[in-house]
Motif scaffolding. Structure first.
Motif, PDB file in Angstrom:
ATOM      1  N   ILE A 149      51.226  47.103  40.647  1.00  0.00           N
ATOM      2  CA  ILE A 149      50.339  46.484  39.666  1.00  0.00           C
ATOM      3  C   ILE A 149      49.058  46.269  39.967  1.00  0.00           C
ATOM      4  N   ALA A 150      47.885  46.732  39.240  1.00  0.00           N
ATOM      5  CA  ALA A 150      46.724  46.344  39.462  1.00  0.00           C
ATOM      6  C   ALA A 150      46.205  45.350  38.485  1.00  0.00           C
ATOM      7  N   TYR A 151      45.423  44.606  38.707  1.00  0.00           N
ATOM      8  CA  TYR A 151      44.716  43.599  37.662  1.00  0.00           C
ATOM      9  C   TYR A 151      43.429  43.384  38.001  1.00  0.00           C
ATOM     10  N   VAL A 152      42.640  42.818  37.078  1.00  0.00           N
ATOM     11  CA  VAL A 152      41.213  42.297  37.285  1.00  0.00           C
ATOM     12  C   VAL A 152      41.157  40.773  37.045  1.00  0.00           C
ATOM     13  N   ALA A 153      40.770  40.081  38.069  1.00  0.00           N
ATOM     14  CA  ALA A 153      40.369  38.578  38.058  1.00  0.00           C
ATOM     15  C   ALA A 153      39.304  38.101  38.615  1.00  0.00           C
TER      16      ALA A 153
END
Length: 393
Positions: A174-178
């Motif tokens: 799971i990749a995400y941008v924060a």
């Protein structure tokens, strides 16, 4: 004595078969749903264009491709019940002319790009059990938690509030941008040192699970293992880039006109998809476009998009509400009932469709690459407020 469980099953089955006698106009459902949610997203017609940097020298970028070993396999259902209505997911239809909700079907006029309009027959699934749902379905809740639905069982992982999430093709990462940084769940540090933006490009995994499409701030390819970033050619000015399942094509939205475009492996010039986003009333009488691409099938011939108006103000879509043929620009008819609120393809071309049935009920339907409706089951109620973010076979 009649078994009450069998009696209820019979009633449910008869009710669902009764629904199947009604024709389903998928385009009208998508467009009406878009109108109902108030069209909250401001279209990017004539707005600020996202400049895209080219690669140095004459070296063309290359897609990470998955090998083609013949036709994609059919996803097998765990039941042996044969559908009594032939699946018709391959049917397509042209967009009717603008009309009010009270207009009669006879007032619909086909787009200039086609001569006929087809309405699909509602398909009957091989199973209606959630436990038989092939593959894994992923959601994101309002607090950033990612939930995986697998055979009716749920598992969750925290990401971050307001994070943009991408699920790898095998469902393992799971990749995400924060806060402008790209993270992968389980990794102790961000996988990219630079700053990324998500307004015009949420992260999207390559079919082989080694790279991500991100905007840093220009759209490009991030290699996850070493954190290197290569911008797409500057001629590919667009947003919401998505790979086809075989990695041979990208589908994306134009930043200036809500037109869909495609580009082949290593290409520097996009090909415009007909009809959608065309300013001509003769070609595009309903004046609709597609700025947002959510998912693409194995070959890039179909794309899951959000249909939007060129003449009004639309907000950020809840998800894909239509499937478009990228060769003709026609909306592909999906043989389901209810209002389509999410569509994702896996890398082999199987398609997950989420539909709203009213009264808070949502249904998940999975179609095999050949169009057979494998499973159609009611979604767990507690996932109803979550956003659909991915499907893996």
């Amino acid at each position: 004595m009649t078994d009450p469980m069998k009696s209820n099953d019979l009633k449910d089955g008869l009710g669902e078969l009764a629904e199947a006698v009604h024709d389903v106009d998928m385009y009208n459902r998508a467009l009406n749903r878009s109108r109902r949610i108030g069209r909250n997203q401001t279209l990017v017609r004539g707005g600020s264009m996202l400049a895209v940097a080219g690669l140095a020298g004459a070296v063309l970028w290359q897609f990470p491709r998955t090998p083609d070993t013949g036709p994609p396999p059919t996803v097998a259902a765990s039941t042996t019940v044969s559908p009594s209505v032939a699946p018709s997911v391959a049917l397509s239809q042209s967009a009717p002319a603008p009309h009010s909700s009270a207009a009669s079907p006879a007032s619909h006029q086909p787009s200039a790009s086609t001569t006929t309009q087809n309405t699909p027959t509602v398909a009957v699934p091989q199973s209606r059990k959630l436990a038989d749902l092939p593959g894994k379905v992923f959601y994101r809740s309002y607090d950033g938690t990612v939930v995986r639905l697998d055979g009716g069982k749920q598992q969750s992982w925290p990401t971050a509030d307001d994070a943009s999430v991408a699920i790898s093709p095998d469902g393992s990462r799971i990749a995400y941008v924060a806060d402008g940084q790209v993270h992968v769940v389980g990794e102790p540090a961000p996988v990219y040192d630079g700053t990324v933006t998500t307004s015009a490009q949420t992260p999207a995994w390559s079919p082989d699970g080694t790279k991500l499409l991100v905007a840093a701030p220009r759209p490009g390819v991030l290699t996850v293992a070493d954190g290197t970033f290569s911008a797409l050619p500057k001629s590919l000015t667009g947003q919401h880039f998505r790979w086809s399942g075989n990695g041979a094509k990208l589908v994306y939205g134009s930043t200036s006109s809500c037109r869909l475009k495609t580009v082949a492996d290593g290409g520097a010039t996009g090909t415009t998809v007909p009809v959608l986003g065309d300013p001509s009333n003769g070609t595009n009488p309903t004046q609709i476009g597609a700025c947002w691409v959510y998912s693409v099938d194995r070959t890039g011939s179909r794309a899951a998009v959000a249909i939007q108006s060129l003449t009004g103000s639309d907000g950020t879509p809840d998800g894909a509400d239509a499937v478009v043929d990228t060769a003709t620009g026609e909306v592909v008819a999906i043989p389901v009932t209810g209002s389509v609120s999410g569509v994702f393809f896996d890398v082999d071309g199987a398609m997950l469709v989420r539909t709203d049935q009213g009264s808070g009920k949502r249904v998940l339907s999975v179609f095999a690459p050949d169009g057979a409706l494998l499973v159609q089951a009611t979604e767990p109620a507690k996932l109803g407020s979550s956003t659909l973010v991915g499907y893996t076979g």
